[in-house]
Design a protein around this motif. Structure first.
Motif, PDB file in Angstrom:
ATOM      1  N   ASP A  95       0.857  -1.186   0.000  1.00  0.00           N
ATOM      2  CA  ASP A  95       0.000   0.000   0.000  1.00  0.00           C
ATOM      3  C   ASP A  95       0.895   1.240   0.000  1.00  0.00           C
ATOM      4  O   ASP A  95       1.195   1.815   1.043  1.00  0.00           O
ATOM      5  N   TRP A  96       1.350   1.640  -1.188  1.00  0.00           N
ATOM      6  CA  TRP A  96       2.292   2.745  -1.268  1.00  0.00           C
ATOM      7  C   TRP A  96       1.673   4.053  -0.788  1.00  0.00           C
ATOM      8  O   TRP A  96       2.387   4.926  -0.264  1.00  0.00           O
ATOM      9  N   ALA A  97       0.368   4.214  -0.926  1.00  0.00           N
ATOM     10  CA  ALA A  97      -0.287   5.427  -0.415  1.00  0.00           C
ATOM     11  C   ALA A  97      -0.188   5.482   1.111  1.00  0.00           C
ATOM     12  O   ALA A  97       0.033   6.549   1.691  1.00  0.00           O
ATOM     13  N   GLY A  98      -0.347   4.325   1.748  1.00  0.00           N
ATOM     14  CA  GLY A  98      -0.188   4.279   3.197  1.00  0.00           C
ATOM     15  C   GLY A  98       1.242   4.559   3.615  1.00  0.00           C
ATOM     16  O   GLY A  98       1.498   5.262   4.609  1.00  0.00           O
ATOM     17  N   VAL A  99       2.186   4.030   2.868  1.00  0.00           N
ATOM     18  CA  VAL A  99       3.602   4.304   3.143  1.00  0.00           C
ATOM     19  C   VAL A  99       3.885   5.798   2.979  1.00  0.00           C
ATOM     20  O   VAL A  99       4.601   6.409   3.783  1.00  0.00           O
ATOM     21  N   ALA A 100       3.299   6.405   1.952  1.00  0.00           N
ATOM     22  CA  ALA A 100       3.505   7.828   1.706  1.00  0.00           C
ATOM     23  C   ALA A 100       2.972   8.680   2.853  1.00  0.00           C
ATOM     24  O   ALA A 100       3.554   9.718   3.186  1.00  0.00           O
ATOM     25  N   ARG A 101       1.883   8.260   3.470  1.00  0.00           N
ATOM     26  CA  ARG A 101       1.346   9.015   4.611  1.00  0.00           C
ATOM     27  C   ARG A 101       2.341   9.006   5.768  1.00  0.00           C
ATOM     28  O   ARG A 101       2.478  10.004   6.501  1.00  0.00           O
ATOM     29  N   ALA A 102       3.046   7.885   5.936  1.00  0.00           N
ATOM     30  CA  ALA A 102       4.072   7.819   6.980  1.00  0.00           C
ATOM     31  C   ALA A 102       5.221   8.783   6.664  1.00  0.00           C
ATOM     32  O   ALA A 102       5.804   9.382   7.569  1.00  0.00           O
ATOM     33  N   VAL A 103       5.522   8.934   5.393  1.00  0.00           N
ATOM     34  CA  VAL A 103       6.550   9.890   4.987  1.00  0.00           C
ATOM     35  C   VAL A 103       6.091  11.314   5.294  1.00  0.00           C
ATOM     36  O   VAL A 103       6.843  12.129   5.843  1.00  0.00           O
ATOM     37  N   GLN A 104       4.852  11.615   4.943  1.00  0.00           N
ATOM     38  CA  GLN A 104       4.311  12.956   5.198  1.00  0.00           C
ATOM     39  C   GLN A 104       4.402  13.336   6.671  1.00  0.00           C
ATOM     40  O   GLN A 104       4.706  14.481   7.008  1.00  0.00           O
ATOM     41  N   ASP A 105       4.145  12.367   7.553  1.00  0.00           N
ATOM     42  CA  ASP A 105       4.147  12.632   8.990  1.00  0.00           C
ATOM     43  C   ASP A 105       5.521  13.039   9.513  1.00  0.00           C
ATOM     44  O   ASP A 105       5.630  13.625  10.592  1.00  0.00           O
TER      45      ASP A 105
END
Length: 287
Positions: A242-252
């Motif tokens: 789930d790359w979108a979920g991974v990206a949210r972790a990056v945003q944080d």
């Protein structure tokens, strides 16, 4: 405008340059590509008393494979490194990032090491060095030290380079097999500094599951922001992550600030979009 008066030095060997820098101390500046320094001088945002032009020092020109990585000398131009097939095979992220640096006329003159020393958090190459855990070699009279990327960038336009030191090269480690990289960014116009950017690295194991996933973000912090998001990938095959979920972790993990070009929230949104794009492409390149 014109620069403030300064004493000009044109050393022809490394020892002479280091001696001139030692004499100048905090009042000296080094001229290599000059693509950042010359505008600062002309606008009098920088006013060094002494300018040390290192362009005649042949020992600082070479670049290429060294050990398990790429060593780039202080006078290697962006375009030279970008066009090198040998460098691209050993470390493809360098070419991927350099294609995004400003315009060809800038890349023909600007230097890789100069960009690192300038330490602009909106620039591509500091993020590359940070993501790869590279280092910068600094020399002064009778002392040479290698400073890892995590310690080299200390703030916006600030680095670990001390008065009297010359950055002589940078080292970019190569990557293991089945490791892919990618760089994605958004700018208002082609060649402008990015509003936000993401360099990504994805490594796969023998079963083509994601073993390592890391990113470095441009333009959303005082220094390049790095994030290891391997755990968020849950050791799954790249096609099912789930790359979108991974990206949210990056945003944080980012710390964007608002300016005349974009709000903080818009920059954070861009990081999410670009992280998905870069991580997906890096995983595809790894496979």
């Amino acid at each position: 405008m014109k620069p403030a008066p300064f004493v000009y030095h044109a050393p022809r060997d490394l020892g002479e340059a280091i001696e001139a820098l030692a004499e100048a101390g905090a009042h000296g500046k080094v001229l290599a590509g000059g693509q950042s320094l010359i505008p600062l001088l002309n606008m009098r945002l920088a006013a060094p008393e002494q300018l040390i032009d290192i362009n005649r020092i042949e020992a600082l020109e070479p670049f290429g494979i060294e050990g398990a990585g790429v060593r780039v000398g202080a006078l290697a131009r962006h375009s030279q490194v970008e066009r090198s097939a040998e460098v691209a095979r050993a470390q493809p992220l360098l070419r991927q990032a350099l294609k995004l640096v400003a315009h060809p006329v800038i890349r023909n003159r600007g230097t890789v090491v100069g960009s690192l020393v300038h330490a602009d958090p909106a620039a591509e190459l500091p993020a590359v060095l940070a993501l790869l855990d590279g280092s910068v070699r600094l020399a002064r009279v009778d002392v040479v030290r290698d400073v890892p990327a995590g310690e080299f960038f200390t703030g916006p336009l600030e680095s670990a380079l001390e008065p009297g030191e010359l950055a002589v090269s940078a080292y970019f480690p190569a990557l293991p097999e089945r490791t892919g990289t990618a760089f994605a960014e958004v700018a208002r116009r082609h060649g402008d500094y990015a509003l936000a950017g993401v360099a990504a690295l994805v490594g796969l194991d023998d079963d083509l599951r994601v073993a390592v996933a890391k990113v470095a973000c441009v333009g959303v912090g005082h220094v390049p922001i790095t994030a290891d998001v391997s755990e968020e990938c849950e050791h799954r095959p790249a096609s099912t992550v789930d790359w979108a979920g991974v990206a949210r972790a990056v945003q944080d993990r980012t710390e964007p600030e608002a300016d005349i070009h974009a709000t903080a929230e818009y920059r954070r949104h861009l990081v999410g979009v670009l992280a998905v794009r870069a991580l997906t492409e890096a995983a595809r390149n790894a496979a």
